[in-house]
Write an enzyme that holds these catalytic residues in place. Structure first.
Site, PDB file in Angstrom:
ATOM      1  N   HIS A 198       0.820  -1.216   0.000  1.00  0.00           N
ATOM      2  CA  HIS A 198       0.000   0.000   0.000  1.00  0.00           C
ATOM      3  C   HIS A 198       0.852   1.264   0.000  1.00  0.00           C
ATOM      4  O   HIS A 198       0.350   2.354  -0.256  1.00  0.00           O
ATOM      5  CB  HIS A 198      -0.939  -0.012   1.213  1.00  0.00           C
ATOM      6  CG  HIS A 198      -2.018  -1.050   1.093  1.00  0.00           C
ATOM      7  ND1 HIS A 198      -3.302  -0.745   0.700  1.00  0.00           N
ATOM      8  CD2 HIS A 198      -2.000  -2.389   1.248  1.00  0.00           C
ATOM      9  CE1 HIS A 198      -4.022  -1.848   0.650  1.00  0.00           C
ATOM     10  NE2 HIS A 198      -3.247  -2.870   0.989  1.00  0.00           N
ATOM     11  N   ASP A 228       3.735   9.210  -0.607  1.00  0.00           N
ATOM     12  CA  ASP A 228       2.477   8.531  -0.256  1.00  0.00           C
ATOM     13  C   ASP A 228       2.198   7.465  -1.309  1.00  0.00           C
ATOM     14  O   ASP A 228       2.319   7.746  -2.503  1.00  0.00           O
ATOM     15  CB  ASP A 228       1.325   9.546  -0.256  1.00  0.00           C
ATOM     16  CG  ASP A 228       0.312   9.266   0.839  1.00  0.00           C
ATOM     17  OD1 ASP A 228       0.153   8.096   1.209  1.00  0.00           O
ATOM     18  OD2 ASP A 228      -0.330  10.232   1.310  1.00  0.00           O
TER      19      ASP A 228
HETATM   20  C1  GDG Z   1      -2.017   3.716   3.334  1.00  0.00           C
HETATM   21  C2  GDG Z   1      -1.029   4.434   2.396  1.00  0.00           C
HETATM   22  C3  GDG Z   1      -2.778   4.424   0.609  1.00  0.00           C
HETATM   23  C4  GDG Z   1      -8.243  10.007   8.145  1.00  0.00           C
HETATM   24  N1  GDG Z   1      -8.582  10.734   9.228  1.00  0.00           N
HETATM   25  C5  GDG Z   1      -9.812  10.323   9.582  1.00  0.00           C
HETATM   26  C6  GDG Z   1     -10.227   9.333   8.696  1.00  0.00           C
HETATM   27  N2  GDG Z   1      -9.237   9.162   7.828  1.00  0.00           N
HETATM   28  C7  GDG Z   1      -9.299   8.214   6.714  1.00  0.00           C
HETATM   29  C8  GDG Z   1      -9.383   8.919   5.391  1.00  0.00           C
HETATM   30  C9  GDG Z   1      -8.841   7.836   4.447  1.00  0.00           C
HETATM   31  C10 GDG Z   1      -7.846   7.094   5.337  1.00  0.00           C
HETATM   32  O1  GDG Z   1      -8.125   7.426   6.676  1.00  0.00           O
HETATM   33  C11 GDG Z   1      -6.412   7.521   5.066  1.00  0.00           C
HETATM   34  O2  GDG Z   1      -6.008   6.926   3.874  1.00  0.00           O
HETATM   35  P1  GDG Z   1      -4.742   7.437   3.061  1.00  0.00           P
HETATM   36  O3  GDG Z   1      -4.771   6.751   1.752  1.00  0.00           O
HETATM   37  O4  GDG Z   1      -4.820   8.907   2.927  1.00  0.00           O
HETATM   38  O5  GDG Z   1      -3.466   7.124   3.954  1.00  0.00           O
HETATM   39  P2  GDG Z   1      -2.834   5.943   4.899  1.00  0.00           P
HETATM   40  O6  GDG Z   1      -3.599   5.754   6.148  1.00  0.00           O
HETATM   41  O7  GDG Z   1      -1.417   6.345   5.081  1.00  0.00           O
HETATM   42  O8  GDG Z   1      -2.937   4.590   4.030  1.00  0.00           O
HETATM   43  C12 GDG Z   1      -1.787   5.288   1.391  1.00  0.00           C
HETATM   44  C13 GDG Z   1      -3.650   3.623   1.561  1.00  0.00           C
HETATM   45  O9  GDG Z   1      -2.854   2.872   2.487  1.00  0.00           O
HETATM   46  C14 GDG Z   1      -4.549   2.632   0.817  1.00  0.00           C
HETATM   47  O10 GDG Z   1      -3.796   1.789  -0.018  1.00  0.00           O
HETATM   48  O11 GDG Z   1      -3.601   5.286  -0.161  1.00  0.00           O
HETATM   49  O12 GDG Z   1      -0.880   5.904   0.497  1.00  0.00           O
HETATM   50  O13 GDG Z   1      -0.110   5.237   3.150  1.00  0.00           O
HETATM   51  O14 GDG Z   1      -9.841   6.949   4.068  1.00  0.00           O
HETATM   52  O15 GDG Z   1     -10.699   9.288   5.131  1.00  0.00           O
HETATM   53  N3  GDG Z   1     -11.421   8.731   8.762  1.00  0.00           N
HETATM   54  C15 GDG Z   1     -12.243   9.108   9.772  1.00  0.00           C
HETATM   55  N4  GDG Z   1     -11.895  10.059  10.681  1.00  0.00           N
HETATM   56  C16 GDG Z   1     -10.704  10.690  10.630  1.00  0.00           C
HETATM   57  O16 GDG Z   1     -10.399  11.553  11.479  1.00  0.00           O
HETATM   58  N5  GDG Z   1     -13.451   8.536   9.878  1.00  0.00           N
END
Ligand code: GDG
Length: 459
Positions: free
Chosen positions: A157, A361
């Protein structure tokens, strides 16, 4: 071809009957459709005798869910240590933060051995095994040693590291063996595939056609499968919570710039806050009020680098607010806790711009969620870092170099003054890109590629 069951392995496993969250839902749906087993870490810490009990059944669903526990030592060495203080910084190009600790490396391999033993007990002929993320790099090799011949896929990921950074990993010589034991290595972007192919070629792999590789007696494949979101689900959540912005009590005409990230040094938050401060100091009309709302739930707080980023952000927030705030206006609102998913969807919809400015990322799902949540008739603007995996697909965003606060500040100005027709055109194009490769597409395409046997030897 007759399909066996699907066995999914991920670090954390949802415990509720109907889980929420994009990836978790996609995997849940795939398992529901095809049947199978999901195996993951319960998050509980137990003593060594307890871990010997093996897997615990945790849910009665259309498929089986099993969890395993870690001891405190394993949690420290496997999860906080090798996975999150060695592999995470290395894979995000932060070798300066990388911890080298042979004990942690040993515990990481031992946990993988133990999990391989647990999987070997449940796997049946014809099952396909899908392993998720950097916690389980050695898992397929450990399974092969136990005689498991099933198809085993891996999805990373996070970014694949730069080959020039890999010498910083003491276990680098083990990596080619770890990787080549999988049948399919799924990565987020073409850039990741290119880094992986460079590394594997330098490690002695022969590159065949179409991302196929040969290494010793193993043939395997490396390809990109950019992860997506449940677009319709997010549109619905945003529409149903369109009034969530009222919680903020913004003054009339006040603009809202939003950031949503786990509190992680890869997300570029200090640079983002500095850029917002710079935007405010240079905005053409000082009467314009814009608030940056940053939601940053903490993660991995037991790792030193995460405590440092937290302190750094508190300092910058204090400085910018101290200089700029008025009696009735706080320019940076920084919320360091989790906000409910429904409210979050509504806040995305209310925002005039979203800052997605990571320094590195794998993909970044926030960029896609923000776009899905917009009202197409009056959409907000996505400001996106070149270094997010999402940048390969989302070319209609305002692209920035997150290391340059001046450039990001100018992008904020451009976003907040962008004419409606340009906002609409960019939004339409971005919607198309997130619909083309949504979460359903991702699971289907990956599993189809995992299922397909490799072409005949020699091509
Ligand atoms: C890894 C990779 C890749 C965030 N704050 C809150 C909240 N979130 C949710 C967001 C989003 C998720 O968390 C974060 O996803 P990301 O993709 O931005 O980042 P990582 O956690 O680092 O994930 C990344 C991912 O895996 C999938 O393959 O895209 O690059 O690092 O869904 O909405 N959700 C809630 N409250 C929050 O305060 N409910």
């Amino acid at each position: 071809m007759s399909e066996g069951r699907l066995i999914v392995v991920s670090n954390r496993i949802p415990t509720e009957a109907a889980p929420s969250g994009g990836l978790v839902v996609a995997l849940h749906d795939a398992l529901k459709e095809r049947g199978g087993v999901w195996i993951g870490n319960s998050g509980k810490r137990v003593d060594a005798e307890e871990t010997a009990k093996g897997l615990t059944r945790i849910a009665e669903t259309p498929y089986e869910r099993y969890s395993f526990d870690l001891t405190e030592e394993e949690h420290q060495g496997f999860y906080l240590g090798y996975a999150n203080a060695t592999l995470w910084p290395l894979f995000h190009h932060r070798t300066d933060l990388l911890a080298v600790d042979p004990d942690q490396a040993r515990i990481y391999r031992e946990v993988n051995e133990r999990v391989a033993g647990l999987i070997a007990e449940v796997v049946q002929p014809g099952d396909a095994i899908w392993v998720h993320d950097y916690h389980f790099l050695p898992l397929a090799e450990a399974l092969r040693r136990r005689g498991v011949r099933n198809r085993i896929g891996f999805f990373l990921h996070i970014p694949f590291p730069n080959p020039s950074d890999l010498p910083a990993l003491s276990e680098r010589k083990l990596m080619p063996g770890w990787l080549s034991a999988f049948d399919l290595i799924g990565l987020q972007t073409r850039r990741d595939v290119s880094n992986a192919l460079d590394f594997l070629r330098d490690s002695g792999a022969e590159i065949l056609l179409n991302g196929r590789l040969k290494m010793g007696d193993r043939r395997f494949e490396v390809a990109s499968f950019p992860i997506g979101i449940d677009v319709d689900g997010f549109i619905q959540a945003a529409e149903e919570n369109a009034d969530a912005g009222e919680h903020l009590r913004l003054s009339p005409g006040e603009r809202l710039v939003l950031g949503v990230d786990r509190l992680d040094y890869s997300k570029g938050l200090p640079q983002r806050f500095a850029a917002f401060g710079e935007y405010l100091s240079h905005r053409p009309d000082p009467q314009i009020r814009a608030t940056l709302l940053q939601i940053a739930p903490p993660s991995r707080e037991d790792v030193e680098a995460y405590r440092e980023i937290r302190q750094e952000l508190e300092t910058i927030t204090g400085r910018v607010n101290g200089e700029m705030a008025e009696l009735d206006w706080t320019p940076i609102r920084y919320i360091r806790r989790n906000i409910g998913r429904e409210i979050l969807a509504g806040l995305y919809r209310r925002a005039d711009a979203c800052l997605v400015t990571p320094l590195a990322d794998g993909m970044n799902l926030v960029a896609k969620e923000f776009v899905a949540a917009q009202d197409g008739a009056d959409p907000g603007v996505l400001i996106l870092s070149h270094f997010a995996g999402a940048a390969e697909q989302m070319e209609a965003a305002l692209m920035v170099n997150p290391y340059d606060p001046g450039e990001t500040a100018r992008a904020i100005e451009q976003a907040l003054s962008m004419p409606l027709h340009e906002r609409q055109a960019r939004h339409l194009s971005l919607m198309q890109s997130i619909r083309e490769a949504d979460i359903g597409w991702w699971t289907r395409t990956y599993l189809a590629a995992l299922q397909k046997p490799l072409a005949s030897p020699g091509n």
